[in-house]
Design an enzyme around this catalytic site. Structure first.
Site, PDB file in Angstrom:
ATOM      1  N   HIS A   1     -70.278   8.152   8.612  1.00  0.00           N
ATOM      2  CA  HIS A   1     -70.177   8.170   7.150  1.00  0.00           C
ATOM      3  C   HIS A   1     -68.812   8.686   6.672  1.00  0.00           C
ATOM      4  O   HIS A   1     -68.055   9.293   7.428  1.00  0.00           O
ATOM      5  CB  HIS A   1     -71.280   9.040   6.557  1.00  0.00           C
ATOM      6  CG  HIS A   1     -71.208  10.462   7.041  1.00  0.00           C
ATOM      7  ND1 HIS A   1     -70.331  11.378   6.508  1.00  0.00           N
ATOM      8  CD2 HIS A   1     -71.886  11.103   8.023  1.00  0.00           C
ATOM      9  CE1 HIS A   1     -70.480  12.535   7.137  1.00  0.00           C
ATOM     10  NE2 HIS A   1     -71.411  12.397   8.061  1.00  0.00           N
TER      11      HIS A   1
ATOM     12  N   GLU B   1     -78.523  12.796  11.489  1.00  0.00           N
ATOM     13  CA  GLU B   1     -77.665  13.704  12.236  1.00  0.00           C
ATOM     14  C   GLU B   1     -78.479  14.649  13.117  1.00  0.00           C
ATOM     15  O   GLU B   1     -79.674  14.877  12.879  1.00  0.00           O
ATOM     16  CB  GLU B   1     -76.804  14.525  11.256  1.00  0.00           C
ATOM     17  CG  GLU B   1     -75.811  15.494  11.909  1.00  0.00           C
ATOM     18  CD  GLU B   1     -74.787  14.819  12.814  1.00  0.00           C
ATOM     19  OE1 GLU B   1     -75.205  14.319  13.890  1.00  0.00           O
ATOM     20  OE2 GLU B   1     -73.595  14.833  12.474  1.00  0.00           O
TER      21      GLU B   1
END
Length: 228
Positions: A8, A82
């Site tokens: 990201h 994550e």
């Protein structure tokens, strides 16, 4: 198939060095948006059949410009999130960053029994990421390319665990915002690391050298944060 595993864009937590892994997570900084907007041009030579992102907001914001440029729907895939910081969540002190980095390094070297404080161990991470990519692979042909927007630590550890890269080399890998790991193969036969791009897809001018990006640093750097 080919997987374009793309990290990201920059978040406020990436700037200040916080271990920010929870849901829904922060949005992007102005630089993060610029990094995301640069992705379609950088990947103009690719023809992804689909675009996936994790449940965390930052991956979806980063994937949106590519999805819009290609006229594709953005699909949210559970399991791409994550690696949880557990009890270390939102901490930015050297002790916490070192503990996070030491755990990642252990996983990269094959010791999946270790766990983050009050968080799952490496087996659980590998299983959930395997499952997510397995579901994605099941929807696409072996000759297709798919873009998958995920997270710095998750992409680095998964590449170390499931591709043909040497563990010693893997722990040295950094992945800046909108950096990319390209894997070729399938979940059953395994993956070959076709390419690793540590810097932003839009180019080094989109790097923030002043940021304290702890989840994008190499595991070795994270494990020794603040030493020396």
């Amino acid at each position: 198939m080919r997987l374009l595993l793309i990290r990201h864009g920059q978040t406020p937590s990436n700037v200040r060095g916080a271990l920010d892994t929870g849901f829904p997570g922060p949005g992007l900084t102005p630089l993060g948006h610029a990094q995301a907007e640069a992705v379609p041009t950088a990947l103009a030579h690719e023809s992804p059949a689909a675009i996936y992102a994790s449940h965390l907001v930052r991956t979806q914001l980063t994937a949106t410009p590519l999805a819009e440029a290609l006229g594709l729907s953005l699909r949210v895939q559970p399991g791409l999130e994550e690696i949880s910081a557990g009890a270390l969540e939102m901490r930015s002190d050297d002790h916490a960053v070192q503990a996070y980095g030491r755990c990642l390094e252990a996983w990269m070297r094959g010791d999946l029994d270790q766990a983050m404080p009050e968080a799952p161990d490496g087996h659980a991470f590998a299983e959930r990421f395997d499952a997510a990519l397995g579901e994605i692979a099941g929807r696409h042909g072996s000759d297709e390319t798919v873009a998958v927007f995920s997270h710095g630590a998750a992409i680095r550890v998964y590449t170390a665990l499931r591709s043909d890269i040497d563990a010693e080399a893997a722990v040295e890998l950094a992945l800046m915002n909108t950096g990319m790991s390209v894997l070729k193969g399938d979940p059953r036969a395994g993956w070959t690391l076709e390419a690793w791009r540590a810097e932003p897809l839009g180019g080094v001018e989109l790097l923030d050298l002043a940021a304290h990006d702890v989840t994008g640093e190499s595991a070795d750097d994270e494990a020794h944060e603040g030493e020396g």
